[in-house]
Motif scaffolding. Structure first.
Motif, short mmCIF file in Angstrom:
data_model
loop_
_atom_site.label_atom_id
_atom_site.label_comp_id
_atom_site.label_asym_id
_atom_site.label_seq_id
_atom_site.Cartn_x
_atom_site.Cartn_y
_atom_site.Cartn_z
N GLU A 10 -2.64 88.72 71.16
CA GLU A 10 -1.34 89.03 72.24
C GLU A 10 -0.32 87.36 72.07
O GLU A 10 0.67 87.47 72.41
CB GLU A 10 -1.65 89.76 73.62
N SER A 11 -1.19 86.20 72.60
CA SER A 11 -0.98 85.32 72.91
C SER A 11 -0.28 84.04 71.88
O SER A 11 1.14 84.35 71.96
CB SER A 11 -1.64 84.01 73.59
N ARG A 14 3.84 86.03 72.20
CA ARG A 14 4.87 85.51 72.89
C ARG A 14 4.88 83.94 72.71
O ARG A 14 5.85 83.56 73.21
CB ARG A 14 3.72 84.65 74.25
N GLN A 15 4.68 83.46 71.62
CA GLN A 15 5.11 82.09 71.15
C GLN A 15 6.84 81.91 70.83
O GLN A 15 6.70 83.19 69.57
CB GLN A 15 4.61 81.43 70.58
N ARG A 16 7.29 81.58 70.67
CA ARG A 16 8.70 81.12 69.99
C ARG A 16 8.12 79.40 69.45
O ARG A 16 8.65 78.65 69.87
CB ARG A 16 10.19 81.08 71.06
N ALA A 69 4.77 86.46 66.15
CA ALA A 69 5.65 85.23 66.64
C ALA A 69 7.44 85.45 66.39
O ALA A 69 7.47 85.73 65.46
CB ALA A 69 4.96 84.13 67.21
N THR A 70 7.69 84.73 67.01
CA THR A 70 9.73 84.92 67.25
C THR A 70 9.60 83.17 66.46
O THR A 70 9.55 81.80 66.72
CB THR A 70 10.33 84.33 68.16
N SER A 154 8.36 77.00 72.28
CA SER A 154 7.18 76.21 72.67
C SER A 154 6.25 75.27 71.96
O SER A 154 5.84 74.67 72.63
CB SER A 154 6.14 78.01 72.52
N ALA A 289 -0.73 78.32 72.79
CA ALA A 289 -0.64 79.22 73.65
C ALA A 289 -1.96 78.32 74.49
O ALA A 289 -2.84 79.58 75.17
CB ALA A 289 -0.88 80.52 72.55
#
Length: 332
Positions: A10-11, A14-16, A69-70, A154, A289
């Motif tokens: 999940e973490s 959240r990263q780009r 992630a993105t 990130s 993360a």
């Protein structure tokens, strides 16, 4: 593990991730071989199908995307048919092309792999390895600066394939901006710019690149020498962490508070192409993360092994890796 596998993945989501490097078009010709040519002692491939995939730094983007992630990628493609095919494939994958710049002065790199009976028989490369021009570097830097302003990046990955997109000037300016913005920088190097990546957070060569970069003889049978070489490199580059992939011997991770080799897992190895892309993708997401180095190295080790079981350059399968992580750490 400090947290459960699900929370870690999940973490990741959240990263780009800003990926800077050499993109290419991977072309595959699949077929079967059942005779030798009468013209020369070479196999004759009867073609069954052809396929195109985004490769090089683009495979890192696919791995980052596969892990939830993105990815945002900044690179040069040629203003040619291969470049248009590449952009189309990226669009189909749902990955942004806003960081890609078309050049009239260089071709899109194409790597064609000839595969018969699930084995790679030959690779044909069409490319230019000349450094990008000052004008192209300026355009890349402008686009990178725009992405850094507009996106909450990130982590930055330099994915260097020695095709000329990454220059010392670009490395220096991007690293300086990353330090200002407190963005970690991860490097997957090649020979040309090996010692130009100063002040990075994580530097990830393979054993051959470490050997060539430091001009010293190293082999997996002497882990102590590899650890000492990694330490010398860490000091020379002022890097926080050095990660060395050792193929069947596993992965070395060295930093201020860690110095260990994590053994590889037993695998049915089919093709090692693209394994380094997967390892650096997982390591960068783990770093972003906030995972401990021992933890993200262990997960990267699992991921690199998994993609070696597939033919050709393919991104990691998120659910398969998640299952392996659960099993490895004996989670319910």
């Amino acid at each position: 593990m400090n947290t459960g596998a699900e929370k870690i993945f999940e973490s990741f989501g959240r990263q780009r991730v800003l990926i800077i490097g050499d993109v290419m078009l991977d072309s595959y010709v699949w077929g079967k071989v059942d005779r030798i040519s009468p013209e020369a002692p070479v196999p004759v491939l009867s073609v069954l199908r052809r396929e195109f995939r985004p490769g090089g730094a683009a495979n890192v983007a696919l791995n980052v995307r596969a892990l939830g992630a993105t990815p945002l990628i900044c690179s040069l493609t040629g203003n040619d048919e291969a470049g248009r095919t590449f952009l189309s494939l990226f669009g189909e994958a749902g990955i942004s092309t806003e960081g890609l710049i078309q050049s009239d002065n260089r071709p899109t790199t194409i790597k064609t792999r000839i595969i018969g009976h699930q084995q790679q028989l030959m690779r044909i490369d069409e490319e230019s390895t000349a450094n990008s021009s000052p004008e192209e570097t300026r355009r890349l830097l402008d686009r990178i600066e725009q992405l850094l302003r507009e996106q909450a990046i990130s982590v930055i990955i330099f994915e260097d394939y020695d095709k000329g997109v990454i220059t010392p000037e670009l490395i220096g300016q991007v690293t300086a901006r990353a330090l200002e913005k407190k963005i970690p920088v991860v490097v997957d190097p090649k020979k040309r710019n090996f010692l130009a990546y100063r002040n990075c957070t994580l530097f990830k060569p393979n054993l051959k690149e470490l050997r060539e970069g430091l001009k010293t003889e190293l082999h997996t049978g002497d882990p102590g020498a590899i650890i000492r070489a990694a330490g010398a490199l860490q000091e020379k580059l002022d890097a926080e962490l050095v990660m060395v992939t050792l193929s069947e011997a596993g992965i070395l991770i060295r930093g201020k508070d860690i110095e260990t080799i994590i053994p590889a897992h037993r695998r049915n190895i089919t093709d090692v192409s693209g394994a380094g892309d997967t390892v650096v993708s997982v390591a960068a997401l783990g770093l972003a993360a906030g995972l401990p180095p021992s933890e993200f190295t262990a997960i990267a080790n699992l991921a690199g092994g998994l993609v070696c079981e597939k033919v050709g350059v393919v991104p990691i399968d998120r659910e398969q890796l998640l299952a392996e992580v659960r099993n490895f750490y004996k989670e319910d």
